[in-house]
Design an enzyme around this catalytic site. Sequence first.
Site, PDB file in Angstrom:
ATOM      1  N   LYS A 210       0.692  -0.628   0.236  1.00  0.00           N
ATOM      2  CA  LYS A 210      -0.431   0.361   0.052  1.00  0.00           C
ATOM      3  C   LYS A 210       0.827   1.696  -0.281  1.00  0.00           C
ATOM      4  CE  LYS A 210      -3.945   2.605   2.484  1.00  0.00           C
ATOM      5  NZ  LYS A 210      -4.270   1.927   3.533  1.00  0.00           N
TER       6      LYS A 210
ATOM      7  N   LYS B 246      -2.463  -1.491  -3.816  1.00  0.00           N
ATOM      8  CA  LYS B 246      -2.802  -0.449  -3.509  1.00  0.00           C
ATOM      9  C   LYS B 246      -2.368   0.985  -3.566  1.00  0.00           C
ATOM     10  CE  LYS B 246      -5.893   2.081  -0.262  1.00  0.00           C
ATOM     11  NZ  LYS B 246      -6.594   1.651   0.967  1.00  0.00           N
TER      12      LYS B 246
HETATM   13  C1  PBG Z   1      -7.740   3.265   5.389  1.00  0.00           C
HETATM   14  C2  PBG Z   1      -8.092   3.062   4.459  1.00  0.00           C
HETATM   15  C3  PBG Z   1      -7.484   3.922   3.389  1.00  0.00           C
HETATM   16  C4  PBG Z   1      -8.021   3.809   1.964  1.00  0.00           C
HETATM   17  C5  PBG Z   1      -8.710   2.291   2.225  1.00  0.00           C
HETATM   18  N1  PBG Z   1      -8.359   1.647   3.829  1.00  0.00           N
HETATM   19  C6  PBG Z   1      -6.852   5.080   3.079  1.00  0.00           C
HETATM   20  C7  PBG Z   1      -5.826   5.333   3.543  1.00  0.00           C
HETATM   21  O1  PBG Z   1      -4.626   5.085   3.538  1.00  0.00           O
HETATM   22  O2  PBG Z   1      -5.323   7.062   4.159  1.00  0.00           O
HETATM   23  C8  PBG Z   1      -8.188   3.816   0.548  1.00  0.00           C
HETATM   24  C9  PBG Z   1      -9.353   3.599   0.016  1.00  0.00           C
HETATM   25  C10 PBG Z   1      -9.438   4.819  -1.515  1.00  0.00           C
HETATM   26  O3  PBG Z   1      -9.007   5.458  -1.676  1.00  0.00           O
HETATM   27  O4  PBG Z   1     -10.849   4.274  -2.253  1.00  0.00           O
HETATM   28  N2  PBG Z   1      -6.446   3.067   5.989  1.00  0.00           N
END
Ligand code: PBG
Length: 322
Positions: free
Chosen positions: A196, A249
């Site tokens: 991520k 992601k």
């Molecule tokens: C929570 C999380 C996030 C997303 C999914 N789970 C946000 C972040 O890390 O700030 C982002 C999903 C999206 O942008 O569609 N940690």
Amino acid sequence: MPTFPAYRPRRLRRTEPIRSLVRETVVHPSDLILPLFVVEGTGVRRAIGSMPGVEQTSEDELLRDAREAAELGIGGVLLFGIPAHKDEEGTSGYDEDGVVQRAVRRLKAELPGLVVMTDVCLCEYTSHGHCGLIRGGDVDNDSTVELLARMAVTHAAAGADVVAPSDMMDGRVGAIRAALDGAGFSHTALLSYAVKYASAFYGPFRDVAESVPQFGDRRTAQMDPANVREALREAALDVDEGADAVMVKPAMAYLDVIHRVKEATGYPVCAYHVSGEYAMIEAAAANGWIDGPRAHVEALTAIKRAGADMIISYWARQFARL
Ligand code: PBG
């Protein structure tokens, strides 16, 4: 004498039935996972400006959306909770009677065949909007991991089929797996957000999930967009710790990463086509600058072609209705 050129690729592009015969990648509704955002209350359906078509819903309305997803043959839903009360420790996140835990119980009771996944992270539950406990101005890894494991167990106890930790703490996959197994949930699957990135494309999500960090950012936990070898190490680590599937992601700007993680692990790969990627297409389409549905289908196809087995998509229902 054959006329030049002997091979004319255009022969197989002449009509749609021919193109369809030689098409290498087809996205099916069952490949897609629909994110849903649950809030307290009843009869609540709240639109979010930066995410057209995405709403915060109370449990009763969530059930309607989930039923529609099931009827459309969508592969599953991914629940995010937005609690009424937030505090420094994100306690509502690991409350057995929390907003997600209740919603999962309801969904599994009414739609037992629908795959229900839950986001395991504290940022929606903490008053400061960070993904864990703050010590000395930063998220403390090991104490956060304990809470994430507790949270995952409450999700599994409510009936979640898959728990998906999105926090990026070190060692959380192993800790969550051990906690699940210890509590008798060895059948609950673990989809790890292994790779991520600290991305600008999460902006609209933080509006929907009400999880904007109140100070600083998430770069001490999430990955530097410049790195791909590190992505392979992260994925290998999570597989070693017991992840059943790994996530990359965002998706569109990281197709090379999806491909390489798939090749390197051989594990099921999930790609998250995130909020900003979705919102950009919607915004351009609303301005008449691009054909929205075609752009969405092209994006999803590219993500699958890169190697994703499943894709988290805010456009899953629209796709399935096509
Ligand atoms: C929570 C999380 C996030 C997303 C999914 N789970 C946000 C972040 O890390 O700030 C982002 C999903 C999206 O942008 O569609 N940690």
